[in-house]
Design a protein around this motif. Sequence first.
Motif, PDB file in Angstrom:
ATOM      1  N   LEU A 216       0.840  -1.198   0.000  1.00 43.43           N
ATOM      2  CA  LEU A 216       0.000   0.000   0.000  1.00 43.43           C
ATOM      3  C   LEU A 216       0.874   1.245   0.000  1.00 43.43           C
ATOM      4  O   LEU A 216       0.648   2.169  -0.781  1.00 43.43           O
ATOM      5  N   LEU A 217       1.854   1.280   0.884  1.00 48.17           N
ATOM      6  CA  LEU A 217       2.874   2.334   0.848  1.00 48.17           C
ATOM      7  C   LEU A 217       4.117   1.839   1.563  1.00 48.17           C
ATOM      8  O   LEU A 217       4.044   0.947   2.408  1.00 48.17           O
ATOM      9  N   ASN A 218       5.257   2.406   1.195  1.00 52.38           N
ATOM     10  CA  ASN A 218       6.530   2.136   1.865  1.00 52.38           C
ATOM     11  C   ASN A 218       6.791   3.269   2.846  1.00 52.38           C
ATOM     12  O   ASN A 218       7.046   4.402   2.442  1.00 52.38           O
ATOM     13  N   SER A 219       6.714   2.969   4.134  1.00 51.22           N
ATOM     14  CA  SER A 219       6.849   4.008   5.148  1.00 51.22           C
ATOM     15  C   SER A 219       8.254   4.604   5.164  1.00 51.22           C
ATOM     16  O   SER A 219       9.244   3.912   4.950  1.00 51.22           O
ATOM     17  N   ASP A 220       8.308   5.901   5.435  1.00 54.34           N
ATOM     18  CA  ASP A 220       9.545   6.684   5.524  1.00 54.34           C
ATOM     19  C   ASP A 220      10.235   6.837   4.175  1.00 54.34           C
ATOM     20  O   ASP A 220      11.444   7.051   4.121  1.00 54.34           O
ATOM     21  N   GLN A 221       9.452   6.724   3.110  1.00 54.20           N
ATOM     22  CA  GLN A 221       9.962   6.891   1.751  1.00 54.20           C
ATOM     23  C   GLN A 221       8.902   7.587   0.903  1.00 54.20           C
ATOM     24  O   GLN A 221       7.710   7.443   1.181  1.00 54.20           O
ATOM     25  N   PRO A 222       9.316   8.297  -0.149  1.00 53.13           N
ATOM     26  CA  PRO A 222       8.329   8.663  -1.164  1.00 53.13           C
ATOM     27  C   PRO A 222       7.788   7.387  -1.820  1.00 53.13           C
ATOM     28  O   PRO A 222       8.370   6.308  -1.663  1.00 53.13           O
ATOM     29  N   PRO A 223       6.694   7.495  -2.541  1.00 54.76           N
ATOM     30  CA  PRO A 223       6.148   6.290  -3.183  1.00 54.76           C
ATOM     31  C   PRO A 223       7.200   5.556  -4.012  1.00 54.76           C
ATOM     32  O   PRO A 223       7.958   6.166  -4.762  1.00 54.76           O
ATOM     33  N   PHE A 224       7.209   4.243  -3.841  1.00 55.17           N
ATOM     34  CA  PHE A 224       8.145   3.382  -4.550  1.00 55.17           C
ATOM     35  C   PHE A 224       7.795   3.336  -6.039  1.00 55.17           C
ATOM     36  O   PHE A 224       6.726   3.764  -6.469  1.00 55.17           O
ATOM     37  N   TRP A 225       8.694   2.780  -6.830  1.00 57.69           N
ATOM     38  CA  TRP A 225       8.537   2.664  -8.285  1.00 57.69           C
ATOM     39  C   TRP A 225       7.163   2.088  -8.642  1.00 57.69           C
ATOM     40  O   TRP A 225       6.725   1.091  -8.102  1.00 57.69           O
ATOM     41  N   ASN A 226       6.477   2.752  -9.587  1.00 53.96           N
ATOM     42  CA  ASN A 226       5.127   2.356 -10.000  1.00 53.96           C
ATOM     43  C   ASN A 226       4.199   2.171  -8.809  1.00 53.96           C
ATOM     44  O   ASN A 226       3.364   1.276  -8.786  1.00 53.96           O
ATOM     45  N   PHE A 227       4.347   3.070  -7.852  1.00 55.18           N
ATOM     46  CA  PHE A 227       3.528   3.024  -6.640  1.00 55.18           C
ATOM     47  C   PHE A 227       3.475   1.612  -6.070  1.00 55.18           C
ATOM     48  O   PHE A 227       2.417   1.004  -5.931  1.00 55.18           O
ATOM     49  N   ALA A 228       4.651   1.098  -5.742  1.00 56.53           N
ATOM     50  CA  ALA A 228       4.815  -0.237  -5.145  1.00 56.53           C
ATOM     51  C   ALA A 228       4.264  -1.325  -6.053  1.00 56.53           C
ATOM     52  O   ALA A 228       3.663  -2.299  -5.598  1.00 56.53           O
ATOM     53  N   GLY A 229       4.521  -1.189  -7.350  1.00 53.98           N
ATOM     54  CA  GLY A 229       4.103  -2.220  -8.296  1.00 53.98           C
ATOM     55  C   GLY A 229       2.606  -2.292  -8.490  1.00 53.98           C
ATOM     56  O   GLY A 229       2.068  -3.372  -8.776  1.00 53.98           O
ATOM     57  N   SER A 230       1.920  -1.158  -8.329  1.00 52.18           N
ATOM     58  CA  SER A 230       0.466  -1.153  -8.492  1.00 52.18           C
ATOM     59  C   SER A 230       0.078  -1.371  -9.951  1.00 52.18           C
ATOM     60  O   SER A 230       0.744  -0.890 -10.870  1.00 52.18           O
ATOM     61  N   GLU A 231      -1.023  -2.085 -10.129  1.00 51.57           N
ATOM     62  CA  GLU A 231      -1.518  -2.327 -11.475  1.00 51.57           C
ATOM     63  C   GLU A 231      -2.179  -1.086 -12.053  1.00 51.57           C
ATOM     64  O   GLU A 231      -2.338  -0.969 -13.272  1.00 51.57           O
ATOM     65  N   ARG A 232      -2.597  -0.166 -11.197  1.00 49.18           N
ATOM     66  CA  ARG A 232      -3.204   1.083 -11.652  1.00 49.18           C
ATOM     67  C   ARG A 232      -3.008   2.141 -10.564  1.00 49.18           C
ATOM     68  O   ARG A 232      -2.874   1.816  -9.384  1.00 49.18           O
ATOM     69  N   PHE A 233      -2.996   3.394 -10.968  1.00 50.34           N
ATOM     70  CA  PHE A 233      -2.941   4.494 -10.007  1.00 50.34           C
ATOM     71  C   PHE A 233      -4.340   4.945  -9.595  1.00 50.34           C
ATOM     72  O   PHE A 233      -4.537   5.481  -8.498  1.00 50.34           O
TER      73      PHE A 233
END
Length: 347
Positions: A216-233
């Motif tokens: 869902l999110l990586n804490s203490d970081q800006p959003p990870f690449w492709n929003f943590a491997g999300s299939e859609r934004f």
Amino acid sequence: MKRPKFLSIFSMIAAAVTFSVQADVPEAPSTVSAVYRAPSVTEALAPGEKIGNLFHLNIETPYVLQRLTDRTYWYQSGFYGTIFYVGHKGVLLFDPLELRSDKILESIRKVTQKPITAIVYSHDHGDHIGGTQALLNAIKNQARPPRIIASQATADKMERLNSQLPRPTETISWPNGSFNFDGLKVELHGFEHAAHTDDHSAWLLVGERVLHAPDLLNSDQPPFWNFAGSERFTYLESNLKEANALDWDYFSGGHGNVGSHDDFTFHLKFIADLKAAVAKAMGEVPFGFGVDTSTINAHTIMLPTWYDEIARRATESLRPAYGQFYGFETATPANAVMIAEYLYSYR
């Protein structure tokens, strides 16, 4: 016919070996001005506190184990994390991570000799639940095999895709349901309209005030690449708001540090700023920018070239405010492209 077996790139990082890094390379600063603590198996973190030097620990140590509450523990190795709960009679483990079953079992045995009596699948992605069979093999001498619990959406997806992983033995109604483990109520909060994948969900350990929602999110970081491997934004912001509205003190996101509500506030602000920067760049960059039409015989290069320039400009505009944070340079252009596609599609 069985599918070929593939290993996640990130699952291979530091899964079996450790690497060295320059000791004088500082950790990236906290996105939420967190107080950092050395990891401890015995001393619980206060809500909002985080583990210090986590990047180096992931590179240089077999795993990190941190006590969150009297009974809940947070585990991470090779940048992949999960949690487990020690009940009166057994252990509840979330997400037996790919290539890490031996280390997870070792970390549990540091805390308790009680059997693992239940496993929860957060969602059907092999990098998070791909270590299940190896774990089952390692604990086969238990008096009873563990329950394997998943949402009905995850069970249905595993059936539809002919998953080769061990199937759930119990399912929880989708999108909302609950089960009891040794007196602990665990609630499923499924995202009816999910960004990461269609069976994505958050699991709340009610009495422990711990929320587990990998990717869902990586804490203490800006959003990870492709929003943590999300299939859609498309639905990500609403998913973040849904999870943030639940009643919890500690967040386990499967990657990144131990999380708090401040991490959700940061992510929502970052996404809002990136959306605004992408929208501005879309108004400035004409379609066809950077393409010499006299040298091509197919138009397919035009859209990705347009998106890439929009992403470059949006990333540059956010760098003064966010460029010092973990992974900004690598992740932000890809995230900007996803937002550009979203803004182009939905008007």
